[in-house]
Design a protein around this motif. Structure first.
Motif, PDB file in Angstrom:
ATOM      1  N   VAL A  63       0.868  -1.177   0.000  1.00  0.00           N
ATOM      2  CA  VAL A  63       0.000   0.000   0.000  1.00  0.00           C
ATOM      3  C   VAL A  63       0.899   1.219   0.000  1.00  0.00           C
ATOM      4  CG1 VAL A  63      -1.706   1.317   1.295  1.00  0.00           C
ATOM      5  CG2 VAL A  63      -1.853  -1.182   1.226  1.00  0.00           C
ATOM      6  N   TYR A 119       1.247   4.673   1.215  1.00  0.00           N
ATOM      7  CA  TYR A 119       0.589   5.467   2.258  1.00  0.00           C
ATOM      8  C   TYR A 119       0.563   6.945   1.878  1.00  0.00           C
ATOM      9  CZ  TYR A 119       1.467   1.226   4.976  1.00  0.00           C
ATOM     10  OH  TYR A 119       1.518  -0.076   5.417  1.00  0.00           O
ATOM     11  N   SER A 149      -2.079   9.156   3.627  1.00  0.00           N
ATOM     12  CA  SER A 149      -3.159   9.750   4.397  1.00  0.00           C
ATOM     13  C   SER A 149      -2.770  11.015   5.157  1.00  0.00           C
ATOM     14  CB  SER A 149      -3.715   8.728   5.398  1.00  0.00           C
ATOM     15  OG  SER A 149      -2.741   8.406   6.374  1.00  0.00           O
ATOM     16  N   TYR A 169      -3.473   0.168  11.505  1.00  0.00           N
ATOM     17  CA  TYR A 169      -3.328   0.067  10.051  1.00  0.00           C
ATOM     18  C   TYR A 169      -4.309   0.971   9.318  1.00  0.00           C
ATOM     19  CZ  TYR A 169      -1.004  -4.205  11.610  1.00  0.00           C
ATOM     20  OH  TYR A 169      -0.198  -5.099  12.262  1.00  0.00           O
ATOM     21  N   GLN A 215      -5.308   3.833   9.940  1.00  0.00           N
ATOM     22  CA  GLN A 215      -4.823   5.211   9.870  1.00  0.00           C
ATOM     23  C   GLN A 215      -3.381   5.314   9.395  1.00  0.00           C
ATOM     24  OE1 GLN A 215      -6.051   5.702  14.049  1.00  0.00           O
ATOM     25  NE2 GLN A 215      -7.000   7.614  13.377  1.00  0.00           N
ATOM     26  N   GLN A 216      -2.830   4.177   8.973  1.00  0.00           N
ATOM     27  CA  GLN A 216      -1.451   4.142   8.486  1.00  0.00           C
ATOM     28  C   GLN A 216      -0.496   4.687   9.554  1.00  0.00           C
ATOM     29  OE1 GLN A 216      -1.620   6.186   4.697  1.00  0.00           O
ATOM     30  NE2 GLN A 216      -3.066   4.716   3.848  1.00  0.00           N
ATOM     31  N   ARG A 217      -0.736   4.233  10.787  1.00  0.00           N
ATOM     32  CA  ARG A 217       0.048   4.687  11.931  1.00  0.00           C
ATOM     33  C   ARG A 217       0.452   3.511  12.800  1.00  0.00           C
ATOM     34  NH1 ARG A 217      -3.682   9.658  14.362  1.00  0.00           N
ATOM     35  NH2 ARG A 217      -2.920  11.303  12.960  1.00  0.00           N
ATOM     36  N   GLN A 237       4.182   7.510  11.100  1.00  0.00           N
ATOM     37  CA  GLN A 237       3.106   7.839  10.172  1.00  0.00           C
ATOM     38  C   GLN A 237       3.536   7.443   8.777  1.00  0.00           C
ATOM     39  OE1 GLN A 237      -0.172   9.655  10.647  1.00  0.00           O
ATOM     40  NE2 GLN A 237      -0.242   8.467   8.742  1.00  0.00           N
ATOM     41  N   GLY A 238       2.749   6.591   8.129  1.00  0.00           N
ATOM     42  CA  GLY A 238       3.096   6.135   6.797  1.00  0.00           C
ATOM     43  C   GLY A 238       3.072   7.271   5.779  1.00  0.00           C
ATOM     44  N   THR A 240       4.207   8.287   1.415  1.00  0.00           N
ATOM     45  CA  THR A 240       4.384   7.710   0.097  1.00  0.00           C
ATOM     46  C   THR A 240       5.844   7.357  -0.170  1.00  0.00           C
ATOM     47  OG1 THR A 240       3.836   8.008  -2.251  1.00  0.00           O
ATOM     48  CG2 THR A 240       4.745   9.915  -1.087  1.00  0.00           C
ATOM     49  N   ARG A 251       7.518   4.925   0.732  1.00  0.00           N
ATOM     50  CA  ARG A 251       8.155   4.350   1.913  1.00  0.00           C
ATOM     51  C   ARG A 251       9.058   5.353   2.653  1.00  0.00           C
ATOM     52  NH1 ARG A 251       4.493   1.403   1.235  1.00  0.00           N
ATOM     53  NH2 ARG A 251       4.518  -0.872   1.282  1.00  0.00           N
ATOM     54  N   HIS A 253       8.573   7.190   5.250  1.00  0.00           N
ATOM     55  CA  HIS A 253       7.673   7.392   6.379  1.00  0.00           C
ATOM     56  C   HIS A 253       8.215   8.423   7.363  1.00  0.00           C
ATOM     57  CE1 HIS A 253       5.998   3.814   4.680  1.00  0.00           C
ATOM     58  NE2 HIS A 253       7.004   3.043   5.079  1.00  0.00           N
TER      59      HIS A 253
END
Length: 216
Positions: A10, A12, A14, A101, A103-105, A188-189, A191, A193, A195
């Motif tokens: 995925v 990320y 968000s 997951y 919240q990509q956190r 926090q995710g 784009t 990778r 992060h």
């Protein structure tokens, strides 16, 4: 056909996270993110993956439920004769990760451990459903059992034992552990990778907390 594991990912997108976005205290920030996870409908938002190690350094991880967050640390409850409790006594150290997951956190807590007071255990015990209280008496957690019937019979036995008692007391072998953090990382995710990783770290000299950014 399920896609191959190599292609599962995925990207990320968000949110972003910077030092200026964080509260001054790690426990305030953790409670804020937990409240946001609850509001977002995250399943079991207080679930955290607890990692321990035995005397030989062999690790074990499992999911437990966080039942307290304040300046002193992060609390969960369990059987004091369980495998996790034996390992906590052996190493006096643990880590835990809240995996949000949706919240990509994620938040990672690492530090020493201590048992909570008997008064704290009793206060939390009083909030547990009666069935959960009976289960704590019935289960010799982590011990091998012959089959499911052994567990069901044990629960039936303690149910009869306390049938005439309006309140079930906490077992002497059951209580809370507190992870006293030395590091708390908020992830926090992002784009590609790349992060955002921001870590509160306790200075061993002046006992103050410092925040730094880590490479993803």
């Amino acid at each position: 056909m399920v896609e191959s594991l190599e292609e599962m990912r995925v990207d990320y997108r968000s949110a972003a996270l910077d030092i200026g976005d964080l509260a001054g205290d790690w426990h305030v920030q953790l409670n804020d993110w937990l409240a946001e996870a609850v509001a977002a409908g995250v399943a079991e938002p207080n679930a955290m993956v607890l990692a321990t190690a035995d005397e030989d350094g062999r690790p074990t991880s499992r999911t437990v439920l966080c039942k307290g967050i304040d300046a002193r640390g992060v609390v969960f409850y369990t059987n004091y004769t369980s495998a996790k409790s034996r390992e906590l006594r052996a190493s006096r150290y643990a880590s835990a990760t809240f995996p949000w997951y949706l919240q990509q956190r994620q938040v990672h807590v690492r530090g020493t451990v201590e048992t909570v007071s008997a008064a704290e255990t009793r206060a939390y015990w009083a909030t547990r459903p009666r069935g959960s209280q009976l289960g704590a008496w019935a289960s010799a957690q982590s011990a091998p059992v012959r089959d499911r019937r052994v567990l069901d019979d044990a629960l039936d036995g303690v149910t009869r034992r306390f049938a005439d008692q309006p309140e079930v007391p906490p077992p002497p072998h059951w209580g809370g552990w507190r992870i006293v953090p030395e590091q708390v990382e908020f992830w926090q995710g992002r784009t590609n990778r790349m992060h955002d990783r921001l870590r509160y770290e306790l200075d061993s000299h002046d006992r103050s907390w410092k925040i730094q950014r880590l490479a993803p």
